[in-house]
Design a protein around this motif. Structure first.
Motif: not given
Length: 104
Positions: A57-86
């Motif tokens: 959680r990045m204060e009340d602004r963003y959330e970073h959700i890391l989806i793991n890959s098959q490689y250690q240390g590599v992930a797809m990060v989905i950045v959610v804009d909390l105030p915008a709800g998307g």
């Protein structure tokens, strides 16, 4: 669904006092967004297992959700804009040291 590939600068601008989230429910269902990400944005990473082990959680602004890959240390990060709800965007994050040989 339209997706947005974040540049490293865009991504880093969303990092504001990160705090790891250890419980709770996601602020929204982001899986439709993940399914719409072009294959090229994943590079060599395979995140189809949909395993999420780290959320920040990045204060009340963003959330970073890391989806793991098959490689250690590599992930797809989905950045959610909390105030915008998307979803704000996504970026393939490689935490391995610079110059590390790409997994083969």
């Amino acid at each position: 669904m339209q997706t947005r590939l974040l540049t490293p600068d865009d991504f880093h601008a969303t990092r504001i006092n990160p705090v790891r989230v250890t419980d709770g429910t996601p602020p929204l269902n982001f899986w439709d967004y993940v399914a719409a990400i072009p294959a090229a944005d994943f590079g060599i990473a395979d995140c189809r297992a949909g395993q999420v082990t780290h959320v920040y959680r990045m204060e009340d602004r963003y959330e970073h959700i890391l989806i793991n890959s098959q490689y250690q240390g590599v992930a797809m990060v989905i950045v959610v804009d909390l105030p915008a709800g998307g979803v704000f965007g996504h970026m393939l994050l490689d935490l391995n040291p610079a110059g590390t040989k790409e997994p083969g």
